[in-house]
Design a protein around this motif. Structure first.
Motif, PDB file in Angstrom:
ATOM      1  N   LYS A   1     -70.006  45.747 -27.847  1.00 38.02           N
ATOM      2  CA  LYS A   1     -70.967  46.137 -28.879  1.00 38.02           C
ATOM      3  C   LYS A   1     -70.297  46.761 -30.095  1.00 38.02           C
ATOM      4  CE  LYS A   1     -74.898  47.752 -27.611  1.00 38.02           C
ATOM      5  NZ  LYS A   1     -75.968  48.575 -27.059  1.00 38.02           N
ATOM      6  N   ALA A   2     -69.194  47.504 -29.869  1.00 34.28           N
ATOM      7  CA  ALA A   2     -68.510  48.159 -30.981  1.00 34.28           C
ATOM      8  C   ALA A   2     -67.101  48.547 -30.554  1.00 34.28           C
ATOM      9  CB  ALA A   2     -69.274  49.410 -31.438  1.00 34.28           C
ATOM     10  N   VAL A   3     -66.208  48.602 -31.539  1.00 35.13           N
ATOM     11  CA  VAL A   3     -64.846  49.045 -31.318  1.00 35.13           C
ATOM     12  C   VAL A   3     -64.492  50.014 -32.432  1.00 35.13           C
ATOM     13  CG1 VAL A   3     -62.421  48.339 -31.182  1.00 35.13           C
ATOM     14  CG2 VAL A   3     -64.196  46.863 -30.213  1.00 35.13           C
ATOM     15  N   ASN A   4     -63.959  51.174 -32.063  1.00 30.24           N
ATOM     16  CA  ASN A   4     -63.445  52.139 -33.038  1.00 30.24           C
ATOM     17  C   ASN A   4     -61.932  52.026 -32.976  1.00 30.24           C
ATOM     18  OD1 ASN A   4     -62.458  54.342 -34.413  1.00 30.24           O
ATOM     19  ND2 ASN A   4     -63.816  55.824 -33.450  1.00 30.24           N
ATOM     20  N   LYS A   5     -61.315  51.603 -34.067  1.00 26.34           N
ATOM     21  CA  LYS A   5     -59.870  51.359 -34.075  1.00 26.34           C
ATOM     22  C   LYS A   5     -59.063  52.548 -34.573  1.00 26.34           C
ATOM     23  CE  LYS A   5     -60.385  46.413 -34.409  1.00 26.34           C
ATOM     24  NZ  LYS A   5     -59.956  45.179 -35.019  1.00 26.34           N
ATOM     25  N   ASP A   6     -59.654  53.719 -34.616  1.00 24.96           N
ATOM     26  CA  ASP A   6     -58.938  54.917 -35.027  1.00 24.96           C
ATOM     27  C   ASP A   6     -57.698  55.087 -34.145  1.00 24.96           C
ATOM     28  OD1 ASP A   6     -59.286  57.697 -36.560  1.00 24.96           O
ATOM     29  OD2 ASP A   6     -58.616  58.121 -34.506  1.00 24.96           O
TER      30      ASP A   6
END
Length: 168
Positions: free
Chosen positions: A90-95
């Motif tokens: 659903k979502a990826v945070n690439k921080d």
């Protein structure tokens, strides 16, 4: 139907219901399968179980330090496992410091892997809306100290020759 979060109907909409304990057991299986994919293995402990009017959440807290240099690999292993299991990303945070990935199982469970301070990874599985029932603590034994009665859990304190490379 799912809770207000828009989860998919349980069991593909075939009319079979699930109670909170069954949902907690399913969440345990989701989390266990995810952690089993990680090689070399990491040490983990149970995070809190929470439940409200119609849903249940289980958490596993990784006690192995995962360095910033290894977080992408860690997430990649889990991403592949979830996709191979039919989960929808659903979502990826690439921080770089605090990356995360969020997915949903075919039966409406939300599942996430997120990083917090000092390289501590958190796996969480949340059920869709289910029938109300009592919920027992997980019977899955952690693969390290249980930290029973300790909250919050300590920061990651286990060094791995692989996952902790480059960590202070």
């Amino acid at each position: 139907m799912g809770c207000a979060g828009g989860g998919a109907p349980l069991n593909g909409g075939k009319g079979r219901s699930m109670d909170m304990q069954a949902a907690a057991d399913r969440a345990d299986k989701i989390l266990g399968a995810s952690l089993d994919e990680i090689k070399p293995a990491v040490q983990w402990a149970h995070g809190p179980t929470s439940h409200s009017g119609c849903d249940v959440s289980r958490m596993r807290v990784v006690m192995t330090i995962v360095s910033p240099d290894r977080r992408g690999s860690f997430l990649g292993i889990v991403d592949r496992h979830w996709r191979d299991s039919g989960y929808r990303i659903k979502a990826v945070n690439k921080d770089r410091q605090f990356p995360a990935i969020y997915a949903q199982t075919e039966d409406g469970f939300g599942v996430s892997l997120s990083f917090g301070g000092e390289g501590q990874a958190f796996f969480e599985a949340d059920s869709p809306c289910v029938d109300k029932s009592d919920v027992a603590e997980s019977t899955t034994p952690p693969n390290g100290p249980a930290y029973e009665g300790v909250y919050p859990l300590p920061r990651p304190n286990v060094r791995s020759p692989f996952w902790s490379v480059g960590a202070p």
